[in-house]
Structures are given as C-alpha cells and as structure tokens.
Scaffold this active site. Sequence first.
Site, mmCIF file in Angstrom:
data_model
loop_
_atom_site.group_PDB
_atom_site.id
_atom_site.type_symbol
_atom_site.label_atom_id
_atom_site.label_comp_id
_atom_site.label_asym_id
_atom_site.label_seq_id
_atom_site.Cartn_x
_atom_site.Cartn_y
_atom_site.Cartn_z
ATOM 1 N N ASP A 53 79.514 -3.581 57.654
ATOM 2 C CA ASP A 53 80.925 -3.512 58.045
ATOM 3 C C ASP A 53 81.826 -3.551 56.804
ATOM 4 O O ASP A 53 83.050 -3.454 56.919
ATOM 5 C CB ASP A 53 81.289 -4.601 59.068
ATOM 6 C CG ASP A 53 81.024 -5.999 58.569
ATOM 7 O OD1 ASP A 53 80.550 -6.157 57.423
ATOM 8 O OD2 ASP A 53 81.302 -6.959 59.323
ATOM 9 N N SER A 54 81.208 -3.630 55.603
ATOM 10 C CA SER A 54 81.967 -3.449 54.354
ATOM 11 C C SER A 54 82.524 -2.025 54.304
ATOM 12 O O SER A 54 83.383 -1.734 53.454
ATOM 13 C CB SER A 54 81.085 -3.728 53.141
ATOM 14 O OG SER A 54 79.858 -3.028 53.237
ATOM 15 N N ASP A 92 75.502 -3.398 61.019
ATOM 16 C CA ASP A 92 76.274 -4.610 61.307
ATOM 17 C C ASP A 92 76.952 -4.512 62.666
ATOM 18 O O ASP A 92 77.622 -3.500 62.959
ATOM 19 C CB ASP A 92 77.391 -4.775 60.254
ATOM 20 C CG ASP A 92 76.975 -5.658 59.100
ATOM 21 O OD1 ASP A 92 76.054 -6.481 59.269
ATOM 22 O OD2 ASP A 92 77.583 -5.520 58.027
ATOM 23 N N LYS A 122 72.539 -6.458 62.473
ATOM 24 C CA LYS A 122 72.771 -7.695 61.715
ATOM 25 C C LYS A 122 73.982 -8.404 62.297
ATOM 26 O O LYS A 122 74.948 -7.739 62.689
ATOM 27 C CB LYS A 122 72.978 -7.384 60.227
ATOM 28 C CG LYS A 122 73.302 -8.632 59.388
ATOM 29 C CD LYS A 122 73.144 -8.395 57.892
ATOM 30 C CE LYS A 122 74.295 -7.679 57.233
ATOM 31 N NZ LYS A 122 75.610 -8.350 57.350
ATOM 32 N N GLU A 124 76.563 -12.039 61.914
ATOM 33 C CA GLU A 124 76.979 -13.163 61.070
ATOM 34 C C GLU A 124 77.077 -14.443 61.884
ATOM 35 O O GLU A 124 77.770 -14.471 62.912
ATOM 36 C CB GLU A 124 78.342 -12.854 60.434
ATOM 37 C CG GLU A 124 78.289 -11.686 59.461
ATOM 38 C CD GLU A 124 79.627 -11.429 58.767
ATOM 39 O OE1 GLU A 124 80.573 -12.237 58.930
ATOM 40 O OE2 GLU A 124 79.717 -10.421 58.052
ATOM 41 N N GLU A 191 74.584 -14.887 51.703
ATOM 42 C CA GLU A 191 75.637 -14.366 50.824
ATOM 43 C C GLU A 191 76.346 -15.509 50.093
ATOM 44 O O GLU A 191 76.796 -16.481 50.709
ATOM 45 C CB GLU A 191 76.646 -13.555 51.654
ATOM 46 C CG GLU A 191 77.745 -12.947 50.799
ATOM 47 C CD GLU A 191 78.518 -11.829 51.498
ATOM 48 O OE1 GLU A 191 78.107 -11.381 52.591
ATOM 49 O OE2 GLU A 191 79.549 -11.400 50.922
HETATM 50 O O1 KIV Z 1 78.766 -5.387 55.186
HETATM 51 C C1 KIV Z 1 78.057 -5.557 54.190
HETATM 52 O O2 KIV Z 1 78.030 -4.752 53.258
HETATM 53 C C2 KIV Z 1 77.217 -6.752 54.145
HETATM 54 C C3 KIV Z 1 76.525 -7.053 52.856
HETATM 55 C C4 KIV Z 1 77.486 -7.588 51.878
HETATM 56 C C5 KIV Z 1 75.357 -7.938 53.043
HETATM 57 O O3 KIV Z 1 77.123 -7.456 55.097
#
Ligand code: KIV
Length: 273
Positions: A53-54, A92, A122, A124, A191
Amino acid sequence: MSTNTVDNARKVTTRRLIEMKQRGEKIAMLTAYDYSSAKIIDEAGIDVILVGDSASNVMAGNMTTLPITLDQMIYHAKSVMKATKRALVIVDLPFGSYQGNSKEALASAIRIMKESHAEAVKMEGGSEIRESIERILCAGIPVMGHLGLTPQSINKFGTYNVRAREEEEAKKLLEDAKMLEEIGCFGIVLEKIPSELAAKVAKEVSIPVIGIGAGGGVDGQVLVMHDMLGINKGFSPRFLRRYADIAGVMEDAIGRYVADVKSSDFPSAAESY
Ligand code: KIV
C-alpha cells in the site's frame, strides 16, 4: 545445469519460503505496483514481490498509505500478476478494508485473490485483528503479518520513529508474532524495530521474518523499489541502501531528449519514414 540454477527457476510458494528459512537461505523481497517493473524484478531473481500500500505514497503522491482503496490495490496487483512468473506475489489489504469486522476482512481478501490472482495477502496488526486473520486463513488464503511500525496506524503513533524500544511494546510485539505463527500465518514483516528484538522474534518463530529497518538477524529483507532504486529521492531513512540513481538517469535522458527536440536533431532521417 547446476541444482542451484534449477532451484532458482522454481516458482516461489509460501511453503518454499518456510523451507528457505529452515535452510538458512535469506529471502529477498521488493515492492512493485505495475507490469513493467514487476517483469524486471521477477526476471532479476527476487523471491517475493509485495504489491504494497506504499503505492499510495510513491505512485499516487499521498502523504500516507491511508487513502489507497481496495479497487486501486486490485488494479496494481492485476498488473503485477500479469508480469510475474517466479516470485510469490503478496498484496497489502488497504486501510479500512479489514479493521471493521472479520466478515468484511474476508470479503476484501477474497476480492484481491479472485480479481488479481495474487497468491497471498498482508495485514498490519496483531491481537487486535486476530479474528479477521483467522477468518481469512480459514478460507485458504495465505496471510503474512506486519508488526512494529505499521504505517496504517500513523495517526495513532504520530511519528514514523522506531517502534518497540520500550519493554511493554517489545513484549506485545513478541507475543503477537507468536500468535501469528500459531494461527497459521506463513510469514511476518517487522518494520523499524530494534535489531536485537527482531532477531529474537526470528529465532523464536518457525515462519520467515522479513525485516525493513529491523537489522540483519532476520530471515530476509524488504525495501520499497522506488526508494532503493533512487526513483523517490526525498526519502532517506538510515535503513535504506540506495542501489541506483534512476531519477538522475531519467533526468539526464529526458534533458537530452528535450534538447534534441528543440534543436531539431531528433528525429533524424534514419528515424523517419
Ligand atoms: O507497503 C509497503 O511497501 C510495505 C513495506 C514497507 C513492507 O508494507
């Protein structure tokens, strides 16, 4: 052909990541959000591609990861899946798509798997989202956990500083990691936490622990592709190693193109019909 070559060509699965940990083979993971980058990364031999989600920051220019939607994550994941042959692709679950209740969480995960054909999700958080993770796992969807600095909680943390320096937070993080292993997650991202704590987690759980700003004592590393390639130059945390200056290469090439167009040097006769 050596055994190593054969092994390198083999599709990476969640099971294979666990075998890599057992063999002490480090896992290399990078983000990708589009077809062309994913193709290069996959062919270069990355083990895991994270459709992170980055994308909210580096693709859409948002300040945080919070605004990205489930539809947008699916769009990115579809593009990555079309390009990827060997790497395991994890997507994510975006903010707001799983924190409400476990039924909504499952519906979000199913949409990602059905529409993008990705191989895992993934999420969080630890004990707070246990029910949602369990429900998704029950549907046969592999889940990777994410603990420590969880950017979707930035408004709660108020800072992107290192997490779990204090004993209480470190204790909860270790408990959460063990819980994620116990309920059946296939891996955990840690992280921005102290290296010593990250190494302890990696030693005490049997599933792969992938670090970002978590030191070298874990089972693998993940970076955001735009940061490590120097595409996004405005982000320089201590944990980041830059492997290229792609922004510099692009600026130079584009500058020369502009000059060639202005001077009528481009196109030449050979470049015309
Ligand atoms: O969204 C992302 O890029 C991440 C990484 C920083 C692990 O969750």
